[in-house]
Enzyme design. Structure first.
Site, short mmCIF file in Angstrom:
data_model
loop_
_atom_site.label_atom_id
_atom_site.label_comp_id
_atom_site.label_asym_id
_atom_site.label_seq_id
_atom_site.Cartn_x
_atom_site.Cartn_y
_atom_site.Cartn_z
N ASP A 8 0.85 -1.20 0.00
CA ASP A 8 0.00 0.00 0.00
C ASP A 8 0.89 1.25 0.00
O ASP A 8 0.83 2.09 0.91
CB ASP A 8 -0.95 0.01 1.22
CG ASP A 8 -0.19 0.07 2.55
OD1 ASP A 8 -0.75 0.63 3.52
OD2 ASP A 8 0.97 -0.41 2.62
N ASP A 13 6.79 1.68 2.31
CA ASP A 13 6.63 0.65 1.26
C ASP A 13 7.60 0.95 0.12
O ASP A 13 8.23 0.04 -0.44
CB ASP A 13 5.22 0.66 0.69
CG ASP A 13 4.14 0.41 1.72
OD1 ASP A 13 3.92 1.29 2.57
OD2 ASP A 13 3.52 -0.66 1.68
N ASP A 238 8.32 -1.10 6.62
CA ASP A 238 8.28 -2.14 5.58
C ASP A 238 9.68 -2.52 5.10
O ASP A 238 9.90 -3.65 4.63
CB ASP A 238 7.43 -1.67 4.40
CG ASP A 238 5.98 -1.50 4.80
OD1 ASP A 238 5.26 -0.74 4.13
OD2 ASP A 238 5.56 -2.12 5.80
#
Ligand code: RIB
Ligand code: CA
Length: 310
Positions: A8, A13, A238
């Site tokens: 996402d 990310d 992440d």
């Protein structure tokens, strides 16, 4: 080993995807996007920007627009309204692949049965629906490396719950209970592995297009971190999961536990229960990463930011 990244994007990310593609790009079958930090249109556009930025011909498939039961939540306070720090990056020229992310995951797991892992960086809605649509993939996915949940009950979105689990607790509960082996990087480990001002300065110095683009998006998160915690630096959650998937030696401390997701409760919805009690006949389903090597992760990330697209 082949990989699918479910994500996402999202500033952290982006750090994870840049690094994973720099080290394992040739093994990535595709990227699937999901609602999360921002809406699905932004997360999908950001994923397209990232594969284009890295100069790699990796398909991006759009996934679920919202959680299984509750309305979508976002994290624009940390990621900006566009998910990339409102850096107004150029629109991608790449277009999204035809077909739904869930069908792509199912199809590729069958094609690479036993030799495919998932790296999940967002809410687990796509994975849960794939498991519900075709249960047989539970026996064919080698492992899921995920950034999700908490290990000591200290949440970031509520007192008890971490964002990726909080936004879709039912999906997380399905994935955690599926029987697919999972390696989990929880929120507290990410905070413990926060990049300080030294690493932030190193990121800012990188002259490549990849480095400059990420640094531009990162500034928003650095400012928000200082404003909300008084600490200089940035937590790139992440990135830890991506580095653990690339090189498990970055995980300095871990334990095999049973992890389950609370979907009830007024205060506890989205809580990840960790049961590591010995001699209780508990069947572990997760490797819980409780300590990571910050300097090794920083080195991997800085090297990845130096990636030059030909
Ligand atoms: O709680 C942090 C997680 O939620 C990260 O994956 C971040 O990108 C958001 O998705
Ligand atoms: Ca994420």
């Amino acid at each position: 080993m082949k990989w699918i990244i479910d994500t996402d994007p999202g500033i952290d990310d982006a750090a994870a995807i840049i690094t994973f593609l720099a080290y394992r790009g040739e093994d990535v079958l595709g990227i699937t996007t999901v609602h999360g930090n921002v809406g699905i249109e932004h997360t999908t556009k950001n994923a397209l920007r990232l594969v284009e930025l890295m100069g790699m011909d990796i398909p991006v498939y759009k996934g679920l627009t919202q959680p299984l039961l509750q309305p979508p939540a976002t994290a624009t306070a940390f990621h900006g309204s566009d998910g990339f720090g409102d850096a107004h990056l150029p629109d991608p020229t790449r277009t999204v692949a035809c077909g739904h992310a869930v069908d792509f995951i199912i199809d590729q797991v069958h094609r690479h049965a036993g030799d495919i892992c998932l790296l999940t960086l967002g809410p687990l809605s796509n994975i849960a629906v794939a498991l519900a649509k075709d249960r047989s993939i539970t026996r064919e996915i080698r492992e899921i490396y995920m950034m999700a949940g908490t290990c000591r009950g200290r949440g970031n979105t509520t007192a008890a719950s971490e964002f990726n689990v909080y936004t879709d607790p039912e999906a997380a509960a399905i994935v955690f209970a599926s029987g697919v082996p999972i390696t989990v990087v929880p929120w507290e480990t990410c905070v413990d592995t926060m990049f300080g001002p030294d690493v932030v300065e190193e990121i800012r110095k990188i002259e490549t297009t990849v480095g400059r683009t990420f640094a531009k998006a990162m500034e928003f998160a650095v400012k928000k971190t200082l404003a909300s915690t008084g600490r200089e630096g940035v937590v790139l959650c992440d990135l830890l999961a991506a580095c653990a998937a690339i090189d498990p030696s970055v995980v300095l401390e871990s334990e095999k536990v049973l992890m389950r997701v609370e979907t009830g409760g007024v205060y506890s919805r989205g809580f990840t229960m960790v049961d590591g009690r010995p001699n209780r006949g508990v069947q572990p389903n997760a490797v819980l990463c409780t300590g990571c090597d910050r300097s090794k992760i920083a080195s991997m990330f800085l090297a990845a930011l130096g990636h030059k697209t030909n």
